[in-house]
Design a protein around this motif. Sequence first.
Motif, PDB file in Angstrom:
ATOM      1  N   ALA A  97       0.652  -1.342  -0.026  1.00 40.25           N
ATOM      2  CA  ALA A  97      -0.031   0.350  -0.029  1.00 40.25           C
ATOM      3  C   ALA A  97       0.849   1.284  -0.071  1.00 40.25           C
ATOM      4  O   ALA A  97       0.673   2.180  -0.775  1.00 40.25           O
ATOM      5  CB  ALA A  97      -0.998  -0.152   1.162  1.00 40.25           C
ATOM      6  N   ARG A  98       1.996   1.302   0.739  1.00 40.95           N
ATOM      7  CA  ARG A  98       2.849   2.364   0.636  1.00 40.95           C
ATOM      8  C   ARG A  98       3.593   2.630  -0.493  1.00 40.95           C
ATOM      9  O   ARG A  98       3.756   3.859  -1.230  1.00 40.95           O
ATOM     10  CB  ARG A  98       3.868   2.364   1.917  1.00 40.95           C
ATOM     11  N   PHE A  99       3.872   1.627  -1.086  1.00 45.40           N
ATOM     12  CA  PHE A  99       4.488   1.668  -2.496  1.00 45.40           C
ATOM     13  C   PHE A  99       3.597   1.957  -3.548  1.00 45.40           C
ATOM     14  O   PHE A  99       3.969   3.056  -4.373  1.00 45.40           O
ATOM     15  CB  PHE A  99       5.101   0.237  -2.728  1.00 45.40           C
ATOM     16  N   ARG A 100       2.240   1.681  -3.538  1.00 41.35           N
ATOM     17  CA  ARG A 100       1.354   2.180  -4.311  1.00 41.35           C
ATOM     18  C   ARG A 100       0.941   3.637  -4.181  1.00 41.35           C
ATOM     19  O   ARG A 100       0.872   4.553  -5.004  1.00 41.35           O
ATOM     20  CB  ARG A 100       0.011   1.578  -4.283  1.00 41.35           C
ATOM     21  N   GLU A 101       1.084   4.209  -2.839  1.00 44.00           N
ATOM     22  CA  GLU A 101       0.827   5.569  -2.608  1.00 44.00           C
ATOM     23  C   GLU A 101       2.191   6.422  -3.226  1.00 44.00           C
ATOM     24  O   GLU A 101       1.875   7.463  -3.771  1.00 44.00           O
ATOM     25  CB  GLU A 101       0.858   5.766  -1.097  1.00 44.00           C
ATOM     26  N   GLY A 119       2.187   9.468  -5.847  1.00 44.64           N
ATOM     27  CA  GLY A 119       2.622  10.808  -5.652  1.00 44.64           C
ATOM     28  C   GLY A 119       3.817  10.819  -6.871  1.00 44.64           C
ATOM     29  O   GLY A 119       3.966  11.965  -7.395  1.00 44.64           O
ATOM     30  N   LEU A 120       4.569   9.859  -7.468  1.00 43.44           N
ATOM     31  CA  LEU A 120       5.582   9.914  -8.326  1.00 43.44           C
ATOM     32  C   LEU A 120       4.682  10.572  -9.525  1.00 43.44           C
ATOM     33  O   LEU A 120       5.257  11.238 -10.379  1.00 43.44           O
ATOM     34  CB  LEU A 120       6.269   8.831  -8.576  1.00 43.44           C
ATOM     35  N   GLY A 133       3.471  14.659 -13.535  1.00 42.91           N
ATOM     36  CA  GLY A 133       2.530  15.724 -14.243  1.00 42.91           C
ATOM     37  C   GLY A 133       2.623  17.137 -13.971  1.00 42.91           C
ATOM     38  O   GLY A 133       2.439  18.094 -14.680  1.00 42.91           O
ATOM     39  N   ARG A 134       3.038  17.495 -12.286  1.00 47.89           N
ATOM     40  CA  ARG A 134       3.333  18.670 -12.221  1.00 47.89           C
ATOM     41  C   ARG A 134       4.535  19.244 -12.932  1.00 47.89           C
ATOM     42  O   ARG A 134       4.727  20.397 -13.565  1.00 47.89           O
ATOM     43  CB  ARG A 134       3.527  18.837 -10.643  1.00 47.89           C
TER      44      ARG A 134
END
Length: 113
Positions: free
Chosen positions: A58-62, A66-67, A72-73
Amino acid sequence: MPPSGNAQPTLPPAWQEMLARVERALAEAAEAAARRDDALRTQPPAVLPVPEFDAGLARFRERLRGLGEYAGRAEHTVAEADAALADSEDALRAWLQAAEAARRKLAGRAARA
């Protein structure tokens, strides 16, 4: 010269022992192959999810999400910078054209004077 007639050839005394060792080695190899075959035929036990693994996933997916947002930014920032550079290029071209026109005008006046 070999003996003539129907005499059976005799083997060295250690020959029987060597044949017995070869037979044992072949039997052991056959047993090992059968064990490997059995092991390949059986399905591995189902792996139950480990809570720590699920939390790590779950942390990896989050972080992956975020990446993606960060990328995108970054793309948006690059697009803005590209647009600003294009505007600056257009302004510089216009200024260079105006400077060339002023140079020609001054050169024309100097030639008439």
